[in-house]
Design a protein around this motif. Sequence first.
Motif, mmCIF file in Angstrom:
data_model
loop_
_atom_site.group_PDB
_atom_site.id
_atom_site.type_symbol
_atom_site.label_atom_id
_atom_site.label_comp_id
_atom_site.label_asym_id
_atom_site.label_seq_id
_atom_site.Cartn_x
_atom_site.Cartn_y
_atom_site.Cartn_z
ATOM 1 N N ASP A 1 0.355 10.368 -15.067
ATOM 2 C CA ASP A 1 0.689 8.970 -15.286
ATOM 3 C C ASP A 1 1.739 8.824 -16.369
ATOM 4 O O ASP A 1 1.959 9.692 -17.182
ATOM 5 C CB ASP A 1 -0.571 8.203 -15.694
ATOM 6 C CG ASP A 1 -1.499 8.019 -14.514
ATOM 7 O OD1 ASP A 1 -2.558 7.465 -14.727
ATOM 8 O OD2 ASP A 1 -1.149 8.442 -13.407
ATOM 9 N N GLY A 2 2.383 7.653 -16.375
ATOM 10 C CA GLY A 2 3.301 7.298 -17.446
ATOM 11 C C GLY A 2 4.603 8.056 -17.348
ATOM 12 O O GLY A 2 4.838 8.871 -16.480
ATOM 13 N N SER B 1 0.829 -1.210 0.000
ATOM 14 C CA SER B 1 0.000 0.000 0.000
ATOM 15 C C SER B 1 0.859 1.253 0.000
ATOM 16 O O SER B 1 0.588 2.221 -0.712
ATOM 17 C CB SER B 1 -0.912 0.029 1.224
ATOM 18 O OG SER B 1 -1.652 -1.140 1.277
ATOM 19 N N SER C 1 3.948 10.977 -8.425
ATOM 20 C CA SER C 1 3.677 11.282 -9.832
ATOM 21 C C SER C 1 2.853 12.547 -9.983
ATOM 22 O O SER C 1 2.731 13.070 -11.081
ATOM 23 C CB SER C 1 2.919 10.125 -10.480
ATOM 24 O OG SER C 1 1.617 10.093 -10.004
ATOM 25 N N ILE D 1 3.956 1.568 -1.085
ATOM 26 C CA ILE D 1 4.618 1.752 -2.393
ATOM 27 C C ILE D 1 3.660 2.413 -3.360
ATOM 28 O O ILE D 1 3.978 3.385 -4.038
ATOM 29 C CB ILE D 1 5.088 0.398 -2.964
ATOM 30 C CG1 ILE D 1 6.220 -0.164 -2.105
ATOM 31 C CG2 ILE D 1 5.552 0.533 -4.409
ATOM 32 C CD1 ILE D 1 6.567 -1.618 -2.405
ATOM 33 N N LEU D 2 2.429 1.862 -3.385
ATOM 34 C CA LEU D 2 1.435 2.401 -4.320
ATOM 35 C C LEU D 2 1.088 3.846 -3.993
ATOM 36 O O LEU D 2 1.002 4.697 -4.875
ATOM 37 C CB LEU D 2 0.162 1.555 -4.269
ATOM 38 C CG LEU D 2 0.261 0.211 -4.970
ATOM 39 C CD1 LEU D 2 -0.938 -0.646 -4.645
ATOM 40 C CD2 LEU D 2 0.358 0.427 -6.463
ATOM 41 N N ALA D 3 0.901 4.093 -2.695
ATOM 42 C CA ALA D 3 0.540 5.454 -2.295
ATOM 43 C C ALA D 3 1.662 6.417 -2.642
ATOM 44 O O ALA D 3 1.430 7.512 -3.163
ATOM 45 C CB ALA D 3 0.263 5.492 -0.800
ATOM 46 N N CYS E 1 3.877 6.056 -4.969
ATOM 47 C CA CYS E 1 3.903 6.247 -6.423
ATOM 48 C C CYS E 1 2.853 7.260 -6.838
ATOM 49 O O CYS E 1 3.103 8.155 -7.641
ATOM 50 C CB CYS E 1 3.624 4.937 -7.162
ATOM 51 S SG CYS E 1 4.867 3.704 -6.879
ATOM 52 N N GLY E 2 1.661 7.080 -6.303
ATOM 53 C CA GLY E 2 0.555 7.972 -6.657
ATOM 54 C C GLY E 2 0.871 9.400 -6.301
ATOM 55 O O GLY E 2 0.617 10.326 -7.067
#
Lengths: 424, 392
Positions: free
Chosen positions: A32-33, A18, A28, A20-22, A24-25
């Motif tokens: 995205d991308g 969670s 960024s 890592i994802l948070a 990343c979100g």
Amino acid sequence: MKKNSRAFSTLGSIAALSLILAACGTSSGGTDGNSSTGGSDAGGSEDPIRVGGTLALSGPLAATGEIHRLAGEQYVEWLNDNGGLLGREVEWVLLDDESNPQTSAAAYNRLISQENVDLLIGPYGTANITAAMDVAERNEMVFPQHSATLTYAYDYDRHFPLFASGIDSSRTVSETIFDAYAELADEAPQTVGFVVNQNPATDFIAHGHEDAPGSVQVAQERGLDVVLEVDFPQGNTDWGPIAQRIKDADPDLLWVGALGGDSPALLAALSQIGWEPRHQFHLFPAPGLLLGAGEVAEGATSTTLYEPQEPYLSFEGGQDVSEMFTAAAEEAGLPYAVAEMQAGLSWATWQTITAGVEGAGSLDQGEIADYLVNNSIETVLGEIDFDPEQNNYYGDLVAIKQIQDGEFTVVYPADKTADGTTIN
Amino acid sequence: MTATQTRAPEAPTRPTDNAARRWTTPGVLLVLVIGLAALPTLQESLGLDAYLIVFGYTLFFWVTQASAWNLFSGFSGYLNFGHAIFYGAGVYVTANLARESDPNIFVAILGGALAAAVVAALIGYVIFHRGLAHEIFALFTFALAIAIGVLVRNVDAIGGGGVLMVSMVTYPEFLGSVNEMLYYLGLLLAVVAVVAAALVQRSRLGLGLFAIRDDERVAETMGVPTFRYKMIALVLAAAIGGASGALNAVMISFIEPEATFGIDVSVMVVLMALVGGRRHWAGPVIGAVLMFSLSDRLTGLGMTELSQLLTGLLLVVVIVGLKGGIHERWQRRPRAGLITFLGVLLVLLVTGLGGGFIGALLFALLAMIVVLVVPDAWWARLVNRSREGQPR
């Protein structure tokens, strides 16, 4: 106690996932991308123009996809250093399509409907381009693309192909190959063996499609004896049996429908069983990998549309792509840090977008398409006139290059060679 | 062990409670489906991303395929590692219809369902009639998918010499753009798949399949018509998978045997069902939503390779920590799981911290999993402490 420690580790893993994802979100910032703007003399307070596309950054086509990535990044940097598009900075929103057409189609849907890109540029690879083109068509967006070869299938009127082989690509490319070898006169090959990757691009040039003859048929029409036909799957690793069949057939010309790293792997297998090709042609190999095969690849021929030599260097942007790509490729540690066909195609595709937008003076897709079909476009491949009567295809600009003394040089046709170099 | 023993034990309830509970789940699902069906119409006025339509279709596709797979393999225990055979049969029906002219999408879907059902009937007859073991079924289906891929590539009448294209299909105008049409029909097929799985689960057929999963020989001696039940479930699962494949051909448009019959679809449906839980119709739905949302977010962040790594990690976590899948664990704490999921979803949507609806959905699911994996002893202590803290 054991049960609890297992639960602890499970809980920890999920928490880590969670986080890592948070992270990343958050990092960024909602964009995205991978996005690239390069240098930045362009733009002011206006938002950048966003160009969306995918490339094979992983999977079996990644070796060539990386060339397109570097070339594209260099072009965007060059463009922004020279004022951008319509006075605005350009941002390239690039996604990885994993060399997979389904992923490519999904990614273009995402670029259009979520990233809200202003413009599209095609991916690398015939299958991926074909899948992405349908998405572009459903959204009525201009779709310039580098390298798709299934010319018979592309009737979308806003698709702009840079693989300049004419609308009958399987015939024209094949004729050019055999015309080049015909220059050898008495020493021209009389027998030919075909070893073809089942990828749609290579399969189509080799075998054609319904009314469009491929290299096998063209060879037969010209009276050559086809002594071997072998197809192999994309990502093949078992080259021994194929090498043995080639040795048994012993063709004068080994015609390899190669992609990426197929060629050096096949040549290594041939070396191991002691067979050396007298003449060898490789369709779309990753150039650095073929050169890296060493002495066994000496004399190998391949197709090209751009090489860092005259007359290409005199074409629009020819010098820029050569210098900028080479510098970037050396820095990235590419095995062959020279701008050749793939880098040239990438540059020419970006030049097409630039010309369309600047010519139309807007981002309106219809106006850009109208400008492109009604005007000549100067590119590193030469001057291009998209012809709506031929599904936006035009003349055949394909040339043949050969490894001579460890370097690629164009050997056919004569007007694309340096100092009258000929095939050997 | 009899089939009825495989169900989770239920606390005794009053008749009126039973009646209310019986209609709660269908009622909630009906409202959800109506809401989802209204999304394309309301998307612009609600200021939602147009990408939700594309995301929604692909999510429905995976829900359909995972539910179809689970309907046979999850319930019966016969692991099918070649589900792509049925999916691919549907894809190639649409692709071949498109060779002559733009096919009607409903004809393609029905044709896809029929073709996949026929293929499944042939496979089922060969395998089940001979009474081959579960492991043989798994290996057979895995190998058959590869073999069919090679066959399709080499038979021009089916594979078109390696590549077929589906540029356009015909469909009623009221279905809107191609993306909207895919969304509506994808939703319809997902509903069909989920309802079929739920009905099978609660029927004699479902009980028979559970009995087969527990011990096929005992089931036979108890009078379960094992051959017939397996055939019915396999053909039904294949028909749903084929219908969904026929629709998906429009989405992927570029049809080649390796991508169609490769391991991607076959493995993904197994993973989704494993993660969500194979013993209940809701398991594959949860697994599909979680895994596709995770993959989508990471792909959107340009982290495709990490996506595969984290998918693998998630699988390990679920297999080790949530034996039986998320749904089975959820049954122990349904209220806490639901409140966590809805609470986190709401907070993330309101604050915008999830980075949009898809991110919020993913984080809400992950938060729910965290609640579900808390050990029972801790959970009891937490619950007791919170009760003690309440005023009496």
